[in-house]
Design a protein around this motif. Structure first.
Motif, PDB file in Angstrom:
ATOM      1  N   GLN A   1       5.079   4.747   3.452  1.00 38.84           N
ATOM      2  CA  GLN A   1       4.688   5.997   3.329  1.00 38.84           C
ATOM      3  C   GLN A   1       5.194   7.556   2.726  1.00 38.84           C
ATOM      4  O   GLN A   1       5.954   6.872   2.650  1.00 38.84           O
ATOM      5  CB  GLN A   1       5.288   7.051   5.182  1.00 38.84           C
ATOM      6  CG  GLN A   1       4.863   5.920   6.227  1.00 38.84           C
ATOM      7  CD  GLN A   1       3.342   5.949   6.668  1.00 38.84           C
ATOM      8  OE1 GLN A   1       2.595   7.099   6.492  1.00 38.84           O
ATOM      9  NE2 GLN A   1       2.899   5.014   7.336  1.00 38.84           N
TER      10      GLN A   1
ATOM     11  N   VAL B   1       2.829  -1.048   4.690  1.00 40.20           N
ATOM     12  CA  VAL B   1       2.542   0.305   3.883  1.00 40.20           C
ATOM     13  C   VAL B   1       3.862   1.391   3.639  1.00 40.20           C
ATOM     14  O   VAL B   1       4.604   1.831   4.885  1.00 40.20           O
ATOM     15  CB  VAL B   1       1.774   0.931   5.470  1.00 40.20           C
ATOM     16  CG1 VAL B   1       0.606   2.212   4.724  1.00 40.20           C
ATOM     17  CG2 VAL B   1       0.707  -0.549   5.456  1.00 40.20           C
TER      18      VAL B   1
ATOM     19  N   CYS C   1       1.888  14.143   0.698  1.00 40.18           N
ATOM     20  CA  CYS C   1       0.995  14.776   0.442  1.00 40.18           C
ATOM     21  C   CYS C   1       1.413  15.044  -0.953  1.00 40.18           C
ATOM     22  O   CYS C   1       2.110  16.115  -1.199  1.00 40.18           O
ATOM     23  CB  CYS C   1      -0.145  15.669   0.945  1.00 40.18           C
ATOM     24  SG  CYS C   1      -0.819  14.651   2.500  1.00 40.18           S
TER      25      CYS C   1
ATOM     26  N   LEU D   1      -1.638  11.528  -4.927  1.00 32.33           N
ATOM     27  CA  LEU D   1      -1.730  11.021  -3.801  1.00 32.33           C
ATOM     28  C   LEU D   1      -1.887  12.819  -3.137  1.00 32.33           C
ATOM     29  O   LEU D   1      -1.447  12.923  -2.815  1.00 32.33           O
ATOM     30  CB  LEU D   1      -0.922   9.864  -3.299  1.00 32.33           C
ATOM     31  CG  LEU D   1      -1.090   9.197  -3.785  1.00 32.33           C
ATOM     32  CD1 LEU D   1       0.038   7.517  -2.925  1.00 32.33           C
ATOM     33  CD2 LEU D   1      -2.378   8.036  -3.709  1.00 32.33           C
TER      34      LEU D   1
ATOM     35  N   TRP E   1       0.885  -1.258  -0.030  1.00 33.33           N
ATOM     36  CA  TRP E   1       0.034   0.239  -0.258  1.00 33.33           C
ATOM     37  C   TRP E   1       0.640   1.273  -0.050  1.00 33.33           C
ATOM     38  O   TRP E   1       2.234   1.131   0.408  1.00 33.33           O
ATOM     39  CB  TRP E   1      -0.819   0.031   1.488  1.00 33.33           C
ATOM     40  CG  TRP E   1      -1.682  -0.880   1.413  1.00 33.33           C
ATOM     41  CD1 TRP E   1      -1.213  -2.437   1.718  1.00 33.33           C
ATOM     42  CD2 TRP E   1      -3.088  -0.776   1.081  1.00 33.33           C
ATOM     43  NE1 TRP E   1      -3.046  -3.213   2.367  1.00 33.33           N
ATOM     44  CE2 TRP E   1      -4.012  -2.253   1.480  1.00 33.33           C
ATOM     45  CE3 TRP E   1      -4.216  -0.285   0.282  1.00 33.33           C
ATOM     46  CZ2 TRP E   1      -5.159  -2.328   0.555  1.00 33.33           C
ATOM     47  CZ3 TRP E   1      -5.436  -0.277   0.581  1.00 33.33           C
ATOM     48  CH2 TRP E   1      -6.190  -1.038   0.552  1.00 33.33           C
TER      49      TRP E   1
ATOM     50  N   GLU F   1      -4.933  13.403   2.081  1.00 31.33           N
ATOM     51  CA  GLU F   1      -4.619  13.199   4.137  1.00 31.33           C
ATOM     52  C   GLU F   1      -4.480  11.862   4.324  1.00 31.33           C
ATOM     53  O   GLU F   1      -6.077  12.185   4.250  1.00 31.33           O
ATOM     54  CB  GLU F   1      -4.620  14.459   5.053  1.00 31.33           C
ATOM     55  CG  GLU F   1      -4.314  15.443   5.045  1.00 31.33           C
ATOM     56  CD  GLU F   1      -3.960  16.888   6.103  1.00 31.33           C
ATOM     57  OE1 GLU F   1      -4.754  16.327   7.496  1.00 31.33           O
ATOM     58  OE2 GLU F   1      -4.625  17.868   5.464  1.00 31.33           O
ATOM     59  N   GLU F   2      -4.129  11.404   4.461  1.00 31.96           N
ATOM     60  CA  GLU F   2      -3.844   9.479   5.352  1.00 31.96           C
ATOM     61  C   GLU F   2      -4.888   8.784   3.806  1.00 31.96           C
ATOM     62  O   GLU F   2      -5.597   8.307   4.177  1.00 31.96           O
ATOM     63  CB  GLU F   2      -4.631   9.319   6.192  1.00 31.96           C
ATOM     64  CG  GLU F   2      -3.480  10.257   8.008  1.00 31.96           C
ATOM     65  CD  GLU F   2      -4.185  10.037   8.853  1.00 31.96           C
ATOM     66  OE1 GLU F   2      -5.376   8.846   8.218  1.00 31.96           O
ATOM     67  OE2 GLU F   2      -3.398  10.517  10.170  1.00 31.96           O
ATOM     68  N   GLN F   3      -4.650   9.503   2.854  1.00 31.00           N
ATOM     69  CA  GLN F   3      -4.994   8.701   1.787  1.00 31.00           C
ATOM     70  C   GLN F   3      -4.497   7.080   0.924  1.00 31.00           C
ATOM     71  O   GLN F   3      -3.369   7.222   1.547  1.00 31.00           O
ATOM     72  CB  GLN F   3      -5.139   9.599   0.029  1.00 31.00           C
ATOM     73  CG  GLN F   3      -5.565   9.272  -1.124  1.00 31.00           C
ATOM     74  CD  GLN F   3      -5.520   9.763  -2.045  1.00 31.00           C
ATOM     75  OE1 GLN F   3      -5.350  11.389  -2.121  1.00 31.00           O
ATOM     76  NE2 GLN F   3      -5.670   9.508  -3.521  1.00 31.00           N
ATOM     77  N   GLU F   4      -4.979   6.328   1.427  1.00 26.81           N
ATOM     78  CA  GLU F   4      -4.549   4.796   0.836  1.00 26.81           C
ATOM     79  C   GLU F   4      -4.331   4.484  -0.057  1.00 26.81           C
ATOM     80  O   GLU F   4      -5.943   4.843  -1.292  1.00 26.81           O
ATOM     81  CB  GLU F   4      -5.134   3.823   1.867  1.00 26.81           C
ATOM     82  CG  GLU F   4      -4.264   4.330   3.500  1.00 26.81           C
ATOM     83  CD  GLU F   4      -4.924   2.724   4.294  1.00 26.81           C
ATOM     84  OE1 GLU F   4      -6.570   2.600   3.800  1.00 26.81           O
ATOM     85  OE2 GLU F   4      -4.427   3.123   5.178  1.00 26.81           O
TER      86      GLU F   4
ATOM     87  N   LYS G   1       1.007   5.213   1.754  1.00 28.51           N
ATOM     88  CA  LYS G   1      -0.476   5.842   2.262  1.00 28.51           C
ATOM     89  C   LYS G   1      -0.106   6.824   2.473  1.00 28.51           C
ATOM     90  O   LYS G   1       1.896   7.529   2.694  1.00 28.51           O
ATOM     91  CB  LYS G   1      -0.478   5.454   3.371  1.00 28.51           C
ATOM     92  CG  LYS G   1      -1.421   6.576   4.651  1.00 28.51           C
ATOM     93  CD  LYS G   1      -1.469   5.375   5.810  1.00 28.51           C
ATOM     94  CE  LYS G   1      -2.393   5.880   6.628  1.00 28.51           C
ATOM     95  NZ  LYS G   1      -2.991   5.320   7.777  1.00 28.51           N
ATOM     96  N   THR G   2      -0.430   8.339   1.978  1.00 28.58           N
ATOM     97  CA  THR G   2       0.266   9.789   2.499  1.00 28.58           C
ATOM     98  C   THR G   2      -0.076  10.290   4.241  1.00 28.58           C
ATOM     99  O   THR G   2      -0.595   9.197   4.979  1.00 28.58           O
ATOM    100  CB  THR G   2      -0.571  10.945   2.005  1.00 28.58           C
ATOM    101  OG1 THR G   2      -2.015  11.085   2.414  1.00 28.58           O
ATOM    102  CG2 THR G   2      -0.985  10.738   0.692  1.00 28.58           C
ATOM    103  N   ASN G   3       1.523  11.135   4.648  1.00 23.54           N
ATOM    104  CA  ASN G   3       1.830  11.663   5.296  1.00 23.54           C
ATOM    105  C   ASN G   3       1.602  12.422   5.551  1.00 23.54           C
ATOM    106  O   ASN G   3       3.087  13.343   4.750  1.00 23.54           O
ATOM    107  CB  ASN G   3       2.377  10.398   5.846  1.00 23.54           C
ATOM    108  CG  ASN G   3       3.097  10.844   7.582  1.00 23.54           C
ATOM    109  OD1 ASN G   3       3.173  12.058   7.836  1.00 23.54           O
ATOM    110  ND2 ASN G   3       4.120   9.950   7.941  1.00 23.54           N
TER     111      ASN G   3
END
Length: 342
Positions: free
Chosen positions: A89, A87, A92, A108, A46, A111-114, A48-50
């Motif tokens: 990271q 996952v 954004c 992406l 995955w 925020e917190e987009q997976e 995921k945005t941080n």
């Protein structure tokens, strides 16, 4: 922290575990039927945005991400454990491409987009699934499937509301240091700014917007001269452009037109963004300087970051434009209802 806005990584989801070939072996059941369990699924990968990340620097040191494979099935119909997911990271604003085809896979920005970038292989079926009335003791099982694997090109485009554009020494870094908490390097020579800087501009009591300062553009930047081309991508996502020209420029109008020309050559869509013209360094302007009307429909604001002249008016205008763009981007209630129903 070093700023890095592009990287290539290798990712591989885990392979599925193999199905098991097994038969019941219990006391008083000399010829039990097949009871081979299924293999577990391989681990997914995955993205995921941080929002705490502002660079792709980590990917310069770690370039391979491989998820665990699924555990093989066992007798007594025991299914193997699934492989652990990975996952990764990312900041954004990360654009993800297939390195081989250059196809955009994901953009992406939330925020917190997976995003599921690689699926783990399915586990193979155990021999219990292959028993039939005519084949009661199958001595084979299904192997696990391979996990997806690919090479990704990551490209970071900073998320900001306002993008500052101007020639070197136009006063961009000084401006962002005065009206935000950003502390860029400032000096009286070209290309002091070597990487983009982000600053949060506080407006009134509870409002704020994000401003991006990129290295100065020079004529020919769209063809690769200077540093401008390398970083122009970071204003592609901005809602507004503030085009800065110094009051001590020998020809303010010509410099302004040159800047717009370089933006257009890089991406014609940049000229569709709302923009404000800002004449900087009014504290050193000649007394007979007349502020030109640079472009029909574009407001021209004279400022001095040193004396503070015009900064309130600039913040007022930027906030007005930012909030107008945010309102126009808000989904309608009807649209929200349709999304919820889906």
């Amino acid at each position: 922290m070093k700023f890095v806005d592009s990287a290539s990584i290798v990712i591989a989801a885990g392979d599925g575990g193999n199905g098991c070939v097994s038969f019941r072996r219990e006391k008083f059941v000399p010829k039990g039927g097949p009871d081979g369990g299924d293999g577990g699924r391989g681990g997914h990968v995955w993205l995921k945005t941080n929002r705490q990340l502002t660079t792709l620097l980590d990917f310069k040191y770690k370039k391979k991400y491989i998820a665990d494979r699924g555990v093989h099935g066992q007798g007594a119909r025991k299914t193997g454990r699934d492989g652990a997911d990975i996952v990764i990271q990312v900041p954004c604003g990360t654009l993800v491409r297939n390195a081989e085809t250059q196809e955009v896979i994901a953009d992406l920005t939330g925020e917190e987009q997976e995003f599921l970038i690689a699926r783990g292989g399915k586990g193979g079926k155990g021999n219990q699934h292959f028993a039939t009335p005519t084949r009661q003791a199958p001595r084979f099982a299904e192997p696990g499937q391979k996990g997806e694997a690919l090479v990704l090109d990551l490209e970071l485009k900073l998320m900001a509301d306002v993008g500052l554009v101007g020639f070197p020494n136009a006063g961009k870094s000084t401006l962002i240091s005065v009206i935000s908490a950003a502390k860029p390097k400032i000096a009286d020579y070209p290309f002091t700014t070597l990487v983009p800087n982000l600053g949060i501009v506080r407006y009134e009591e509870y409002k704020s917007f994000v401003m991006a300062d990129i290295p100065g553009i020079i004529e020919g930047a769209s063809e690769g001269r200077g540093l401008g081309l390398q970083f122009l991508r970071h204003i592609e996502r901005t809602k507004i452009l503030a085009v800065l020209v110094s009051a001590d420029s020998p020809d303010i109008t010509a410099e302004y037109k040159t800047l717009l020309g370089e933006l257009e050559k890089f991406d014609e869509g940049l000229l569709n963004k709302p923009r404000i013209a800002v004449i900087t360094k009014m504290d050193i302007a000649s007394e007979d300087l007349e502020i030109p009307l640079l472009e029909e429909g574009v407001k021209v604001l004279p400022i001095s970051s040193v004396s503070g002249h015009g900064l309130k008016e600039l913040k007022d205008e930027l906030w007005k434009e930012v909030s107008a763009r945010e309102r126009s981007a808000e989904p309608s209630e009807e649209g929200l209802g349709n999304d919820a129903a889906g």
